[in-house]
Design a protein around this motif. Structure first.
Motif, PDB file in Angstrom:
ATOM      1  N   ALA A 142      14.377   4.221  -3.011  1.00 22.41           N
ATOM      2  CA  ALA A 142      14.046   5.770  -4.164  1.00 22.41           C
ATOM      3  C   ALA A 142      12.741   6.095  -4.226  1.00 22.41           C
ATOM      4  O   ALA A 142      12.647   6.868  -4.868  1.00 22.41           O
ATOM      5  CB  ALA A 142      14.101   4.620  -5.505  1.00 22.41           C
ATOM      6  N   LYS A 143      11.862   5.246  -3.143  1.00 21.09           N
ATOM      7  CA  LYS A 143      10.860   6.251  -3.401  1.00 21.09           C
ATOM      8  C   LYS A 143      10.600   7.470  -1.919  1.00 21.09           C
ATOM      9  O   LYS A 143       9.548   7.864  -1.749  1.00 21.09           O
ATOM     10  CB  LYS A 143       9.395   4.807  -3.251  1.00 21.09           C
ATOM     11  N   ASN A 144      11.758   7.292  -1.331  1.00 17.45           N
ATOM     12  CA  ASN A 144      11.589   8.145  -0.359  1.00 17.45           C
ATOM     13  C   ASN A 144      10.500   7.563   0.800  1.00 17.45           C
ATOM     14  O   ASN A 144       9.610   8.440   1.593  1.00 17.45           O
ATOM     15  CB  ASN A 144      11.797   9.560  -0.853  1.00 17.45           C
ATOM     16  N   ILE A 145      10.502   6.713   1.472  1.00 22.44           N
ATOM     17  CA  ILE A 145       9.370   5.834   1.970  1.00 22.44           C
ATOM     18  C   ILE A 145      10.075   5.686   3.109  1.00 22.44           C
ATOM     19  O   ILE A 145      11.407   4.851   3.349  1.00 22.44           O
ATOM     20  CB  ILE A 145       8.351   4.976   1.556  1.00 22.44           C
ATOM     21  N   ARG A 146      10.042   5.844   4.444  1.00 23.15           N
ATOM     22  CA  ARG A 146      10.292   5.687   5.637  1.00 23.15           C
ATOM     23  C   ARG A 146      10.067   4.260   6.178  1.00 23.15           C
ATOM     24  O   ARG A 146       8.555   4.553   6.026  1.00 23.15           O
ATOM     25  CB  ARG A 146      10.110   6.843   6.796  1.00 23.15           C
ATOM     26  N   TYR A 147      10.497   3.936   6.895  1.00 24.60           N
ATOM     27  CA  TYR A 147      10.068   2.128   7.398  1.00 24.60           C
ATOM     28  C   TYR A 147      10.492   2.510   9.069  1.00 24.60           C
ATOM     29  O   TYR A 147      11.728   2.966   9.519  1.00 24.60           O
ATOM     30  CB  TYR A 147      11.028   0.798   7.148  1.00 24.60           C
ATOM     31  N   ILE A 148       9.432   2.182   9.535  1.00 25.37           N
ATOM     32  CA  ILE A 148      10.302   2.072  10.949  1.00 25.37           C
ATOM     33  C   ILE A 148       9.526   1.079  11.431  1.00 25.37           C
ATOM     34  O   ILE A 148       8.697   0.492  11.722  1.00 25.37           O
ATOM     35  CB  ILE A 148       9.195   2.791  11.801  1.00 25.37           C
ATOM     36  N   GLY A 149      10.205  -0.184  11.542  1.00 25.18           N
ATOM     37  CA  GLY A 149      10.408  -1.636  12.140  1.00 25.18           C
ATOM     38  C   GLY A 149      10.736  -1.649  13.415  1.00 25.18           C
ATOM     39  O   GLY A 149      11.711  -1.344  14.794  1.00 25.18           O
ATOM     40  N   ILE A 191       0.664  -1.049  -0.130  1.00 27.30           N
ATOM     41  CA  ILE A 191      -0.220   0.175  -0.479  1.00 27.30           C
ATOM     42  C   ILE A 191       1.252   1.469   0.389  1.00 27.30           C
ATOM     43  O   ILE A 191       0.336   2.313  -0.782  1.00 27.30           O
ATOM     44  CB  ILE A 191      -1.489  -0.071   1.344  1.00 27.30           C
ATOM     45  N   VAL A 192       2.106   1.057   0.720  1.00 29.54           N
ATOM     46  CA  VAL A 192       3.341   2.268   0.694  1.00 29.54           C
ATOM     47  C   VAL A 192       3.497   2.523  -1.170  1.00 29.54           C
ATOM     48  O   VAL A 192       3.675   3.727  -1.179  1.00 29.54           O
ATOM     49  CB  VAL A 192       3.963   2.048   1.762  1.00 29.54           C
ATOM     50  N   GLY A 193       4.032   2.107  -1.633  1.00 26.57           N
ATOM     51  CA  GLY A 193       4.139   1.570  -3.149  1.00 26.57           C
ATOM     52  C   GLY A 193       3.111   2.040  -3.785  1.00 26.57           C
ATOM     53  O   GLY A 193       3.599   2.905  -5.081  1.00 26.57           O
ATOM     54  N   GLN A 194       1.972   2.082  -3.817  1.00 28.82           N
ATOM     55  CA  GLN A 194       0.735   2.064  -4.092  1.00 28.82           C
ATOM     56  C   GLN A 194       0.150   3.908  -3.983  1.00 28.82           C
ATOM     57  O   GLN A 194       0.219   4.174  -4.889  1.00 28.82           O
ATOM     58  CB  GLN A 194      -0.502   1.479  -4.048  1.00 28.82           C
ATOM     59  N   LEU A 195       0.476   4.010  -3.109  1.00 27.56           N
ATOM     60  CA  LEU A 195       0.435   5.375  -2.502  1.00 27.56           C
ATOM     61  C   LEU A 195       1.215   5.656  -2.628  1.00 27.56           C
ATOM     62  O   LEU A 195       0.361   7.239  -3.811  1.00 27.56           O
ATOM     63  CB  LEU A 195       0.142   5.519  -0.860  1.00 27.56           C
ATOM     64  N   ASP A 196       2.398   5.907  -2.930  1.00 24.94           N
ATOM     65  CA  ASP A 196       3.512   6.725  -3.451  1.00 24.94           C
ATOM     66  C   ASP A 196       2.605   6.942  -5.084  1.00 24.94           C
ATOM     67  O   ASP A 196       3.164   8.118  -5.178  1.00 24.94           O
ATOM     68  CB  ASP A 196       4.691   6.044  -3.726  1.00 24.94           C
ATOM     69  N   ALA A 197       2.593   6.693  -5.929  1.00 25.94           N
ATOM     70  CA  ALA A 197       2.365   6.297  -7.356  1.00 25.94           C
ATOM     71  C   ALA A 197       1.058   6.949  -7.499  1.00 25.94           C
ATOM     72  O   ALA A 197       0.775   7.727  -8.661  1.00 25.94           O
ATOM     73  CB  ALA A 197       2.415   4.059  -8.222  1.00 25.94           C
ATOM     74  N   ILE A 198       0.059   6.696  -6.768  1.00 21.56           N
ATOM     75  CA  ILE A 198      -1.307   7.729  -6.842  1.00 21.56           C
ATOM     76  C   ILE A 198      -0.950   8.967  -6.705  1.00 21.56           C
ATOM     77  O   ILE A 198      -1.287   9.966  -7.149  1.00 21.56           O
ATOM     78  CB  ILE A 198      -2.054   7.109  -6.184  1.00 21.56           C
ATOM     79  N   PHE A 199      -0.113   9.983  -5.602  1.00 16.61           N
ATOM     80  CA  PHE A 199      -0.144  10.223  -4.947  1.00 16.61           C
ATOM     81  C   PHE A 199       1.037  11.534  -6.995  1.00 16.61           C
ATOM     82  O   PHE A 199       1.166  12.521  -6.677  1.00 16.61           O
ATOM     83  CB  PHE A 199       1.260  10.628  -3.717  1.00 16.61           C
ATOM     84  N   ARG A 200       1.728  10.864  -7.001  1.00 16.74           N
ATOM     85  CA  ARG A 200       3.178  10.870  -8.308  1.00 16.74           C
ATOM     86  C   ARG A 200       2.369  10.981  -9.083  1.00 16.74           C
ATOM     87  O   ARG A 200       2.044  12.702  -9.746  1.00 16.74           O
ATOM     88  CB  ARG A 200       4.101   9.915  -9.034  1.00 16.74           C
ATOM     89  N   LYS A 201       1.253  10.204  -9.831  1.00 18.31           N
ATOM     90  CA  LYS A 201       0.186  10.430 -10.760  1.00 18.31           C
ATOM     91  C   LYS A 201      -0.682  12.029 -10.514  1.00 18.31           C
ATOM     92  O   LYS A 201      -0.954  13.014 -11.666  1.00 18.31           O
ATOM     93  CB  LYS A 201      -0.685  10.089 -11.186  1.00 18.31           C
ATOM     94  N   ARG A 202      -1.133  11.834  -9.130  1.00 14.54           N
ATOM     95  CA  ARG A 202      -1.741  13.421  -8.834  1.00 14.54           C
ATOM     96  C   ARG A 202      -0.993  14.669  -9.003  1.00 14.54           C
ATOM     97  O   ARG A 202      -1.320  15.573  -8.750  1.00 14.54           O
ATOM     98  CB  ARG A 202      -2.509  13.327  -7.911  1.00 14.54           C
ATOM     99  N   GLY A 203       0.356  14.592  -8.872  1.00 14.69           N
ATOM    100  CA  GLY A 203       1.494  16.019  -8.900  1.00 14.69           C
ATOM    101  C   GLY A 203       1.001  16.600  -7.791  1.00 14.69           C
ATOM    102  O   GLY A 203       1.667  17.444  -7.529  1.00 14.69           O
TER     103      GLY A 203
END
Length: 395
Positions: free
Chosen positions: A214-221, A168-180
Motif C-alpha cells: 500500500a505504501k509502495n515500499i520495495r522489499y529485497i529479502g 523505520i520504512v513506514g515512519q519515513l513514508d509517513a514523514i515524506f507524505r506530511k512534507r509533500g
C-alpha cells in the motif's frame, strides 16, 4: 583472637542501560534495611537513555533530554554510580578494570549491550539512530533530503531491536507524505529475512507485506550475500545487484562487547560469540557469582537483542542475587511472554509472543507462538505511552 569486622556484600553492576538500571533498582528495593549491601553501578555515561526513543530524536519528535534520566537519581536508593569505561573483566579474581581504576565484587551483574559493527560492509557511510550522535546526524540528513532513493540496509540478522527496519520504512513514508514529497521518493528495505518480519509469524508477515504494498515500499529479502556500501557510486551491493541510494539508513550488526573478549564468560554459538548464561536466571554458566543479563547473552539463549528480554532477565538475575544475600528462597520470575509494539507510520501494531523456557536445552522458545493483539492508530499512542511511562518510573 581478634574479631574480624563485618564487611558488606559488594554488588557491582556494569552498564547504565536497561539491564543495569533494572537490576540496580530491584536489588536496592529488596535489600534496603534488610542486609548490609554496597551496590555500585558503573556506566560510561552519567545518564540513562532509553534506546527506542533514539528514532524519535532522529525523526524530530522529541529532544534528547526527553529520552534521558540522570543516573544520579539512584543516590536516594543507596546505589553509588560511577562514570567509567569498563576495560576488562576478570571473573577468576572477582575484578573489573576500568579507566577509573579497579573494582572488586562479591556479585557481578554485567549488562553491557552489544557493540555496533559499522566497519563491516562500510556501514559508517550511512545514517543511523543507534547512538545519540548518530540520531542527531540522521535528523540533519532528513532535514536536507528533498527527494530520491532511500535505502534501509540490514546486512545481518542479529541486530538491536528486530522490528526496527520494518518500522523505520513506514515512519519515513509517513514523514515524506506530511512534507509533500512522497511522490519524489523511492523507499527500499534490504534484509536477511526471506519475508518481512518473518520470526513473528504469518500474521505479522501478511500485515507487513500488505502495508509495504500500500505504501509502495520495495522489499529485497533473503539476502545471504550482503555486500559493501560504495560511497563514490552511492550503491549497496546485494549479491549481483547494486541498489542505488541518495539517502542511506543502516542497521549495524551486533557484536560481543570488547570487555568480554578473551574471557571465560563467553562461548561460541551458531550465530556468533556471546556470553553464556543460564536461560532461567541469567547466571554465568561457569561462575556462580556472575550474572550476564545483557543483549550480549540473548542470541545464545534464543531471545532477541532487545530491551524487553533484557529487562526480564535482569529482573531474574537481581532476584537471584538479592535472594542469596538475604538467605531467602528465590523465584527468578523469568520472562514467559514478550510483547512487540511497532510504529508503522500511520498505525501501530502490537504482537504478543508466548515464551516457553526449555531448561533441558537452555533455550527460550517463542517463534511460532506470536499473535496480533492490536492493529490500529491507537497502537502508536500505546507504544508512546509505554516508553514514556517506563522512562518516568525506571529509576
Amino acid at each position: 583472637m581478634p574479631i574480624r569486622p563485618h564487611m558488606p556484600k559488594k554488588v557491582l553492576i556494569l552498564g547504565g542501560g536497561v539491564g543495569g538500571v533494572v537490576a540496580a533498582k530491584r536489588i536496592a528495593e529488596r535489600t534496603r534495611g534488610r542486609a548490609d549491601v554496597e551496590i555500585t553501578l558503573i556506566s560510561d555515561t552519567d545518564y540513562y537513555l532509553l534506546p527506542p526513543l533514539l528514532v524519535n530524536i532522529a525523526l524530530g519528535d522529541i529532544s534528547p533530554q526527553q529520552a534521558m534520566l540522570p543516573l544520579s537519581r539512584f543516590a536516594y536508593r543507596g546505589v553509588k554510580t560511577v562514570k567509567a569505561t569498563v576495560k576488562k573483566i576478570d571473573p577468576d579474581n572477582r575484578t573489573v578494570e576500568t579507566d577509573q581504576g579497579k573494582f572488586q565484587y562479591d556479585y557481578l551483574i554485567a549488562s553491557l549491550g552489544t557493540d555496533f559493527d559499522f566497519k563491516s560492509y562500510n556501514l559508517a557511510a550511512g545514517n543511523h539512530n543507534y547512538t545519540l550522535d548518530g540520531a542527531l546526524k540522521f535528523k540533519e540528513a532528513l532535514a536536507n533530503f528533498h527527494g530520491g532513493s532511500v535505502v534501509v540496509y540490514t546486512p545481518e540478522p542479529v541486530y538491536r531491536c528486530g522490528v526496527y527496519p520494518f518500522e523505520i520504512v513506514g515512519q519515513l513514508d509517513a514523514i515524506f507524505r506530511k512534507r509533500g514529497i512522497r511522490d519524489k521518493v523511492d523507499i527500499t528495505l534490504i534484509h536477511p529475512f526471506q519475508r518481512p518480519i518473518q520470526p513473528l509469524g504469518p500474521e505479522a508477515v501478511k500485515i507487513t507485506e500488505e502495508t509495504f504494498a500500500a505504501k509502495n515500499i520495495r522489499y529485497i529479502g533473503g539476502v545471504t550475500q550482503p555486500g559493501p556500501v560504495d560511497e563514490k557510486t552511492k550503491t549497496v551491493t546485494v549479491g549481483s545487484e547494486k541498489v542505488k541510494y541518495d539517502l542511506l539508513v543502516v542497521v549495524p550488526p551486533s557484536r560481543l562487547p570488547k570487555p568480554f573478549e578473551g574471557t571465560p564468560l563467553t562461548a561460541q554459538f551458531p550465530n556468533g560469540t556471546w556470553t553464556a548464561i543460564n536461560v532461567l536466571t541469567g547466571r554465568s554458566i561457569k561462575y556462580d557469582d556472575v550474572y550476564l543479563p545483557g543483549e550480549h547473552s540473548m542470541p545464545a539463549i534464543g531471545l532477541p537483542t532487545a530491551g524487553v528480554p533484557v529487562h526480564f532477565t535482569a529482573m531474574a538475575s537481581a532476584n537471584m542475587v538479592a535472594g542469596e544475600i538475604l538467605g531467602e528462597p528465590v523465584d527468578p520470575a523469568q520472562i514467559n511472554a514478550m510483547t512487540c509494539a511497532m510504529d508503522y507510520g500511520e498505525f501501530g501494531m502490537m504482537f504478543n509472543c508466548d515464551i516457553k523456557l526449555d531448561l533441558a536445552n537452555n533455550k527460550a522458545a517463542w517463534m511460532g507462538s506470536c499473535y496480533s493483539i492490536l492493529k490500529s492508530p491507537l497502537g502508536k499512542l500505546i507504544k508512546d505511552l509505554f516508553y514514556k511511562t517506563w522512562l518516568a518510573t525506571t529509576i
